[in-house]
Write a protein that holds these residues in place. Structure first.
Motif, short mmCIF file in Angstrom:
data_model
loop_
_atom_site.label_atom_id
_atom_site.label_comp_id
_atom_site.label_asym_id
_atom_site.label_seq_id
_atom_site.Cartn_x
_atom_site.Cartn_y
_atom_site.Cartn_z
N LYS A 1 -3.02 1.59 7.37
CA LYS A 1 -3.81 0.69 7.97
C LYS A 1 -3.45 -1.03 7.55
O LYS A 1 -3.27 -0.84 6.12
CB LYS A 1 -5.55 0.85 7.77
CG LYS A 1 -5.81 2.10 8.66
CD LYS A 1 -7.29 2.33 8.34
CE LYS A 1 -7.85 3.69 9.02
NZ LYS A 1 -9.24 3.83 8.91
N ARG A 2 -3.27 -1.64 8.34
CA ARG A 2 -3.07 -2.98 7.98
C ARG A 2 -4.03 -3.52 7.09
O ARG A 2 -5.15 -3.49 7.38
CB ARG A 2 -2.89 -3.96 9.38
CG ARG A 2 -2.52 -5.24 9.23
CD ARG A 2 -2.02 -5.88 10.32
NE ARG A 2 -1.18 -5.19 11.15
CZ ARG A 2 0.08 -5.12 11.12
NH1 ARG A 2 0.69 -6.01 10.24
NH2 ARG A 2 1.16 -4.39 11.76
N LEU B 1 8.50 -1.56 12.64
CA LEU B 1 9.84 -1.75 12.88
C LEU B 1 10.34 -0.40 13.26
O LEU B 1 11.29 -0.42 14.35
CB LEU B 1 10.34 -2.27 11.68
CG LEU B 1 10.44 -3.94 11.33
CD1 LEU B 1 11.02 -4.10 10.03
CD2 LEU B 1 10.85 -4.51 12.54
N VAL B 2 10.08 0.60 12.63
CA VAL B 2 10.74 2.06 13.00
C VAL B 2 10.35 2.34 14.38
O VAL B 2 11.01 3.04 15.10
CB VAL B 2 10.15 3.19 11.93
CG1 VAL B 2 10.36 4.48 12.55
CG2 VAL B 2 10.75 2.84 10.57
N SER C 1 0.88 -1.07 0.09
CA SER C 1 0.02 0.06 0.07
C SER C 1 0.85 1.24 -0.07
O SER C 1 2.16 1.08 0.24
CB SER C 1 -0.95 -0.09 1.37
OG SER C 1 -0.16 -0.04 2.29
N ARG C 2 0.28 2.25 -0.54
CA ARG C 2 1.02 3.45 -0.63
C ARG C 2 1.03 3.89 1.09
O ARG C 2 -0.05 3.71 1.75
CB ARG C 2 0.36 4.63 -1.34
CG ARG C 2 0.53 4.29 -2.70
CD ARG C 2 2.12 4.12 -3.35
NE ARG C 2 2.47 5.32 -3.60
CZ ARG C 2 3.67 5.47 -3.84
NH1 ARG C 2 4.65 4.53 -3.81
NH2 ARG C 2 4.27 6.61 -4.12
N ARG C 3 1.95 4.91 1.26
CA ARG C 3 2.02 5.34 2.91
C ARG C 3 1.08 6.62 3.19
O ARG C 3 1.27 7.46 2.19
CB ARG C 3 3.26 5.47 3.25
CG ARG C 3 4.18 4.20 3.30
CD ARG C 3 5.74 4.09 3.02
NE ARG C 3 5.69 4.42 1.48
CZ ARG C 3 6.72 4.44 0.87
NH1 ARG C 3 7.94 4.18 1.46
NH2 ARG C 3 6.91 4.76 -0.36
N ARG C 4 0.85 6.71 4.33
CA ARG C 4 0.10 7.95 4.80
C ARG C 4 0.96 9.03 4.87
O ARG C 4 2.15 8.96 5.17
CB ARG C 4 -0.74 7.74 5.80
CG ARG C 4 0.28 7.59 7.30
CD ARG C 4 -0.83 7.45 8.62
NE ARG C 4 0.10 7.11 9.67
CZ ARG C 4 0.48 8.11 10.41
NH1 ARG C 4 0.33 9.40 10.25
NH2 ARG C 4 1.21 7.73 11.49
N LEU D 1 3.85 -1.63 4.50
CA LEU D 1 3.92 -0.16 5.25
C LEU D 1 3.66 -0.47 6.69
O LEU D 1 4.33 0.24 7.59
CB LEU D 1 3.19 1.01 4.60
CG LEU D 1 3.59 1.42 3.15
CD1 LEU D 1 2.67 2.18 2.62
CD2 LEU D 1 5.01 1.87 3.11
N ALA D 2 2.71 -1.11 7.18
CA ALA D 2 2.58 -1.49 8.53
C ALA D 2 3.84 -2.14 9.17
O ALA D 2 4.03 -1.72 10.21
CB ALA D 2 1.18 -2.29 8.72
#
Length: 477
Positions: free
Chosen positions: A427-428, A449-450, A2-5, A443-444
């Motif tokens: 969102k997952r 991780l970050v 997915s693209r990130r927010r 991205l989730a």
């Protein structure tokens, strides 16, 4: 993927670090001890200065009064009266200042009763100095009085005065001895300035020696801090070295805590490994059965089993990271890992131009290699999937950061993400474009991780026209 927010920009750790350091500065043990000892030394020197100058003034004024009193008695003993009532005598008070004109040191003898005439005065006294009325400054029981007066040159005088009977006819004279009070005050002021200079030099030296002694005394604490930093960076396994008796128990307890933490981490790793192996076989069976079954139901079973596998891998990864996050930090060189991943993705996506910019200085990621690989892999794969023709990767340390941070920026020239749909992208399992392949977990996983490593993920508009993902992580150099 997915693209990130569009994430809110993080408050930089350097800003937070500066705020914390400013707040921690007054709480520093070194600062407290040095500040307390400095204040105490200054107060002590002020008290000593006040006490010494007060005692010196009192002693000087007593000596001044005693000298005037002795001169007065000497003057009385040196003056006589003739049969005709004239005052006679040549007083020698033994002080050359009585012979220097307008020196501020004078004596005079004047008639104080009938039958006495003439007056005598010192050669330093060039004009008469008036005396106050007896009603204003009366004589004591010994027919003596003292008062202040203004001298010929404007100086302040202290006058000792006495009336004394000179013969059997009760003929009396008034004797006055005048001393220069301004001269006395100048001597006291000179002494005070010298004393202040000496005490200031002594105080500066004492504070400096005291600060050096405190810093040397607290040096073992700095050794403990440096040893803990080495443990934290992974260059040492325990606190080594000889420490003072007051600090050695702390070092021993810290070493015991490190050993216990290692045991907890190893136990967590073992449990994670056991869980992974226990689930691996059932999931493999489900995948195989789904493929063997075929048809729509078989494909559904295989897809759900694969999704379960990804979910389990993700949460096992989070458990592993959380288990080692607050323990001894791992060391992962950043540049070689990024270069290798860029080469792999460039081969997999030859139609997309992939550029890389690395810093001259070596960067060491404070974490495990597998975590950085997964983080970069998801971001690069996402950028390559959405890019039209080019992706740029930049790795750089944050020069303004006081917390050893570095950032990885990944830009693409894709469509970007509308701000109203930015939250949905994180969102997952949510995917903004179902036409692109993926599970919506990448991205989730990156965000988790970050977050586990205490870093930050910022999404913004790229200069290339698409999306720019900036990951900030902690480094050891």
């Amino acid at each position: 993927m997915s693209r990130r927010r569009k994430a809110e920009p993080l408050a930089t750790n350097s800003t937070v670090g500066r705020r914390l350091s400013l707040r921690a500065w007054p709480r520093s043990l070194t600062f407290r001890v040095i500040a307390f000892s400095t204040v105490w030394a200054i107060l002590t020197l002020v008290v000593i200065f006040t006490l010494i100058t007060t005692l010196y003034r009192q002693a000087s004024e007593r000596g001044f009064d005693s000298l005037l009193s002795a001169h007065l008695f000497n003057l009385i003993g040196s003056i006589g009266i003739s049969d005709s009532g004239a005052l006679t005598g040549s007083p020698d008070l033994g002080d050359l200042r009585f012979s220097e004109p307008n020196s501020g040191w004078y004596w005079s003898v004047e008639p104080a009763s009938e039958g006495v005439h003439g007056d005598l005065h010192s050669s330093s006294m060039t004009r008469t100095i008036p005396s106050p009325d007896v009603a204003d400054v009366p004589f004591n029981a010994n027919f003596q009085r003292s008062y202040a007066a203004q001298g010929i040159g404007g100086e302040e005088l202290v006058v000792f005065e006495s009336e004394f009977v000179l013969d059997a006819k009760n003929r009396a004279a008034r004797f006055r001895v005048m001393g220069n009070k301004t001269e006395l005050e100048q001597e006291i002021g000179t002494f005070q300035r010298r004393l202040l200079t000496y005490l200031s030099l002594f105080g500066i030296g004492m504070i400096a020696i005291n600060a050096i002694a405190i810093l040397l005394g607290l040096q073992p604490l700095r050794r403990v801090r440096n040893a803990l930093a080495m443990v934290r960076e992974g260059t040492a396994q325990r606190l080594d070295g000889r420490f003072p008796a007051e600090i050695e128990p702390l070092a021993n307890e810290t070493n015991a805590l490190i050993e216990n933490n290692k045991r907890i981490v190893e136990r967590s790793r073992t449990q994670v490994g056991n869980l992974a192996h226990s689930l691996k076989t059932p999931l493999a069976v489900l995948l195989n059965e789904g493929r063997a079954l075929g048809g729509a139901k078989g494909q559904l079973i295989a897809e759900q089993a694969a999704s379960m596998q990804k979910q389990i891998d993700h949460y096992l990864q989070r458990a592993r990271v959380a288990a080692q996050r607050d323990s001894v930090v791992y060391r992962t060189p950043v540049a070689p890992l990024v270069q290798r991943m860029v080469r792999v993705l460039q081969k997999l996506n030859p139609q997309t131009s992939l550029s890389l910019s690395l810093p001259a200085a070596e960067l060491i990621f404070a974490g495990e290699r597998e975590d950085l690989e997964e983080l970069l892999g998801n971001l690069l794969e996402n950028a390559m999937k959405w890019a039209k023709s080019a992706v740029s990767v930049t790795v750089a340390p944050l020069a303004s950061s006081g917390d050893n941070l570095f950032e990885i920026s990944i830009d693409d020239d894709g469509p970007g993400i509308p701000e109203d749909k930015a939250r949905e992208a994180m969102k997952r399992g949510r995917r903004l474009d179902e036409t692109k392949p993926g599970t919506g977990l990448g991205l989730a996983i990156v965000a988790d991780l970050v977050n586990e490593y205490g870093g930050g993920l910022v999404l913004e508009r790229s200069g290339m026209g698409g999306l720019k993902a900036v990951v900030r992580l902690r480094s050891l150099q």
